[in-house]
Each structure stands twice: as C-alpha cells, then as structure tokens.
Design a protein around this motif. Sequence first.
Motif, PDB file in Angstrom:
ATOM      1  N   TYR A 233       0.846  -1.205   0.000  1.00 35.16           N
ATOM      2  CA  TYR A 233       0.000   0.000   0.000  1.00 35.16           C
ATOM      3  C   TYR A 233       0.879   1.252   0.000  1.00 35.16           C
ATOM      4  O   TYR A 233       0.614   2.211  -0.754  1.00 35.16           O
ATOM      5  N   LEU A 234       1.924   1.257   0.825  1.00 39.73           N
ATOM      6  CA  LEU A 234       2.811   2.421   0.882  1.00 39.73           C
ATOM      7  C   LEU A 234       3.542   2.629  -0.442  1.00 39.73           C
ATOM      8  O   LEU A 234       3.734   3.763  -0.885  1.00 39.73           O
ATOM      9  N   VAL A 235       3.942   1.532  -1.087  1.00 40.39           N
ATOM     10  CA  VAL A 235       4.655   1.639  -2.367  1.00 40.39           C
ATOM     11  C   VAL A 235       3.711   2.092  -3.463  1.00 40.39           C
ATOM     12  O   VAL A 235       4.047   2.967  -4.290  1.00 40.39           O
ATOM     13  N   ARG A 236       2.506   1.543  -3.487  1.00 39.20           N
ATOM     14  CA  ARG A 236       1.566   1.829  -4.578  1.00 39.20           C
ATOM     15  C   ARG A 236       0.951   3.222  -4.455  1.00 39.20           C
ATOM     16  O   ARG A 236       0.878   3.970  -5.434  1.00 39.20           O
ATOM     17  N   VAL A 237       0.540   3.590  -3.253  1.00 44.11           N
ATOM     18  CA  VAL A 237      -0.192   4.837  -3.079  1.00 44.11           C
ATOM     19  C   VAL A 237       0.750   6.026  -2.891  1.00 44.11           C
ATOM     20  O   VAL A 237       0.495   7.117  -3.416  1.00 44.11           O
ATOM     21  N   TYR A 238       1.855   5.823  -2.178  1.00 42.37           N
ATOM     22  CA  TYR A 238       2.746   6.943  -1.856  1.00 42.37           C
ATOM     23  C   TYR A 238       4.092   6.859  -2.577  1.00 42.37           C
ATOM     24  O   TYR A 238       4.980   7.667  -2.316  1.00 42.37           O
ATOM     25  N   GLN A 239       4.259   5.913  -3.465  1.00 44.99           N
ATOM     26  CA  GLN A 239       5.478   5.771  -4.259  1.00 44.99           C
ATOM     27  C   GLN A 239       6.738   5.721  -3.375  1.00 44.99           C
ATOM     28  O   GLN A 239       7.770   6.325  -3.683  1.00 44.99           O
TER      29      GLN A 239
END
Length: 274
Positions: A233-239
């Motif tokens: 989620y952190l990688v996908r939403v906040y790059q």
Amino acid sequence: MTKSTLSHALTRTLAHSLVATLPMLAAAWAGPVSAQTVEGAGSSKVMMFDRPPSVEELREVVAPEPKIRTRSIEIIGGAAGAAAKRPRPIDEINYGTAPIPSAAQPAPQPEVQPVAQPAPQPAPQASRPVHKQRRQEVRTEVPAAQTATAEPPAAPVAQEQDAAPQAFGFRINFALNSAEIPAESASYIDAVGALMKEDPTLGLTVEGHTDASGSLPYNMLLSQRRAVSVGEYLVRVYQIDPKRITVDGKGPTAPIAANPYDGRNRRVEFKPTH
C-alpha cells in the motif's frame, strides 16, 4: 389543539431531547478519551494509536526531539575520607642523604712508615646515619591494620530515565483469514505514507502480529501476508521506494499482552530502521 395539550406536547419533546443529549454532555464533561497508549515493556514498548494519528505524532515516536538528560553520581563509602586521614610522610625523608658534619670526620694524620694494621671491624649499630633511623621511625608510625582496611573506591551510581518507545502500531481490523486492508483503516497507513514522504531518509520495518488462536504455521503466514499488504500500500499509493520498507511476520511470538490469546496482540507495528 388546546393550550393544555400543546403544553404537554412541548414538555414531552423537551424531555426526549434532554434524555438524548445527556450522554453527549456526560462524555464532554469527562473529557476526550486517550487516543494513544504505551504497551509492552522494555525493548518491546510500542505506542499504540486508537485513531488515525497525525504526522507530528508519528514523528515524535520515530524521531523525538533531543532532550537534555542529566546523570546523578553518588559516591558510596568513605574511600576519599580515609585517604585524607592518612598521615603524611615527614618531608625530610623525601630528600637525599644529609652531609655528615665536619666534626665527625677524622683529623688528618702525618705520614708514617707503613705498619701492619688489624683487619677492619664492622661499624657499630649506633653509627648508622641519622636519616636512615628517621626513615625507620616514620614507617612504624602507620599501623599495618589501617592500610589493610582501606575501602576500595566505589563505582558511581548512574540514574537514567526509562527509554521511550521507538515503535508505533495500529490494530487494523482485518477480516477473518484476510490480508486486505479495510477501507476504514486506510487512514492509519496514510499517516505513515505522509511521514515517509516528508522524511526520505526514514526506513521502516512493518511487522504483522496475531494472537495465539489457531496453529503457529498458519498465524506466521497470515501475519506475513498482512505486513506485505501494508508495505505494498505504501509503495503503490505513496510511491515509497521498496528498499526503505522491510516486512516481517511475527505471528503470536511477540505478544504485548500477558494473555497470548488477548485480542490486543493482533496489530501491525512500524519500527524505524535508520
């Protein structure tokens, strides 16, 4: 409608309104419920949030402002006092050998024919130099028992405050046997994403935890899946760079409640890695 009937209707309406507002007034009077608690002990301390935290609150946990810490030192025992009471040596013994008075030196003799002389005899004890006698007297002035009972210096006693928790966590309400993040819990992870965007040097370890219900292999796998889901989620939403995120499934092996079956053990923790 008569005045009496209208009066009774208004009275009932006011009574119902008052009953409905009493719980809210009581809650407001009691004050806000604490939204964060420190749980666990020692190195397992974690700040648990019961509502989505702000970035400032998370920053205070992972990177608190430096505080001035004091250390108090206490000297135990009387080693310093015992050393101060020891007799000082007499100053004369610290110098070199005193010259022999000229009166004690033998007078020069006129030259005579060599004759046989008796073998030299050892000097009597009384002819010992005065400074050596004085040295021996000084040594006998300090009792041997006094030096043997001298107390060794005690180690300083340091007092420090307990360390604050360096990890924070949320109790995300995952569905049974599911690793999908519920929509109502996304705001918790949004705060983590905003913190990592603000501090590009911050790395986090995402830990999934379960209680002891169910088998150990299943709980270990489920906690790993949930930690991975949060990291993704952190990688996908906040790059967020995946290299800044480490995931770990702890299962029931690191409870923060005494009862391993307590539901408070089901949580997701975040620990800084820099």
